[in-house]
Design an enzyme around this catalytic site. Sequence first.
Site, mmCIF file in Angstrom:
data_model
loop_
_atom_site.group_PDB
_atom_site.id
_atom_site.type_symbol
_atom_site.label_atom_id
_atom_site.label_comp_id
_atom_site.label_asym_id
_atom_site.label_seq_id
_atom_site.Cartn_x
_atom_site.Cartn_y
_atom_site.Cartn_z
ATOM 1 N N GLU A 199 31.470 39.161 59.020
ATOM 2 C CA GLU A 199 30.317 38.680 58.569
ATOM 3 C C GLU A 199 29.301 39.968 57.780
ATOM 4 O O GLU A 199 30.081 40.985 57.534
ATOM 5 C CB GLU A 199 29.077 38.896 59.717
ATOM 6 C CG GLU A 199 27.656 39.295 58.874
ATOM 7 C CD GLU A 199 26.499 39.070 60.573
ATOM 8 O OE1 GLU A 199 27.030 39.780 61.713
ATOM 9 O OE2 GLU A 199 25.847 39.987 60.440
ATOM 10 N N GLU A 259 19.160 43.194 54.845
ATOM 11 C CA GLU A 259 18.372 42.851 56.056
ATOM 12 C C GLU A 259 17.373 43.778 55.579
ATOM 13 O O GLU A 259 17.033 44.890 55.067
ATOM 14 C CB GLU A 259 19.056 43.260 57.090
ATOM 15 C CG GLU A 259 19.608 41.822 57.820
ATOM 16 C CD GLU A 259 20.965 42.695 59.110
ATOM 17 O OE1 GLU A 259 20.880 42.304 60.147
ATOM 18 O OE2 GLU A 259 22.174 43.659 58.202
#
Length: 513
Positions: free
Chosen positions: A188, A193
Amino acid sequence: MSTNLFRTSVFSLAMAATACGGGGGANDDGDVGGPIDPPQNERPARCIEDALNSGYCLVWADEFSGSAIDAEKWSHEKNCTGGGNNEAQCYVDAADNSWVADDVLHIKAIREDATGPNLVDDDPNYDPDDVSGSGTYTSARLRTKGLGDWKFGRFEMRAKLPQGQGTWPAFWMLPSDWVYGGWPLSGEIDILEAVNLKVGGEDHVHGTLHFGDSWPGNKYSGERYQLPGGLNPADDFHTYAVEWEEGEIRWYVDGDHYATQTSAGWYTTAALGNSNAPFDQSFHLILNLAVGGNWSANVNDGGIDEGAFPQEMQVDYVRVYQCTEDFDTGKGCGTTDGDFVHNPGVAPPQAPDAEGDELSVFDGAAQAPYQWYTWTASGTVDFQVVDAGGDYGDVGQITYNTNQGIGYFQSAAAYDLSAYTYIEFDLQVLVEPAVAGSASLTFRADCGHPCSSGDYPLDMPALDQWTHFQIPMMELAAGGLNTASVNTPFVLSPAWDNQMGAVLQVDNVRLVK
């Protein structure tokens, strides 16, 4: 994104207790079954725009200049799974939660109760009409899977982030064809974020990789970045990007290269011999705004501030570039100002030592990295090393004080054992189970729950004599074992419900070519 730094998972204990668990199953990452016939990564026939000075050329873009979200570039995920992180939202395809206006994509999280599917969209049992899942917010999660899938390149977004306790926007990537297995075995890439901006001093963005082994052996490594001059990402638009090439990934904010990770610090236990895995396959892009969950709701110990909602993530554009210097490796177009953090990541676990054509698991003692474990529904399975005398010396002695138990040699990581032809061991039965006339043995090898060879029956040998067993890896593979990712090469027990009182001795457990 949804596979975050504090990801949790629930194990089910049964015979599968011997295998690595967690991370897989019906989680937020679509790793149940994986996509069917994913599109192949293709070298672009031409650049949409001429190559930039850096050598990167634009191969895909969405400027959000139309009147609606482009269904040829994005699809909506629709579920109420909580993202694998106990998040509070249901992801929906609704005009109130995602739309295009004034050349901007809007993703809006709204406080409202909702129901929907309790499985991720890629689960083979997914039912769009299912309403068994629920959430207390609605939001949107868009992805390019099947519409835009790439290996290597520069992936860039210009966006203004939301603010408030409980907000969790993300721009990230997941594999399109889970080549190495479920999360995080196939990797991933979190490009951006942020959580709870403008609350409790939160003003950072984060770039992270996830990899390693199935939960709880999953690993992550990353860096956070603070905008210069005390600026907050929620106040204005900024550009967030990664440049991903063979063996290296770099993170940028407004062109400032702030972090680098290399293949020396990432791995997947499904392919430990491949130094670039898992970041050597096609990935797709994801844009979403989550609410709450194990990260944002726990930062500041503030849970979710309902009064802060609704909140929006606004995206000016998303662009994908690939390197004209070498489309196959992505190398030769990297940009840097030389002032960045080289994150060392996490070194892969050391593979077991093999001598010649043989890998020893137990020879008078468990051989690293293998250790002995037991599991029982009740009672105990006791293991001790004893001196068997004669030609054997120290051996492992297993005593079954249960009718439902197993013993096994397991490593913390899974290893590629596909080069080996047989699993061999010597076995002596000192005491048969209570019902001796119907006594038998069951052998198994596991590659991370639910991946297993299945039960391989063995005849119970005569008492008080050593018997050599040789089990073909080919037959275990036919039963379902992924021989390229084995963490438990030896699982043994008398037949279920007829084990009590049995005493076995084992030695010379090994794999041979």
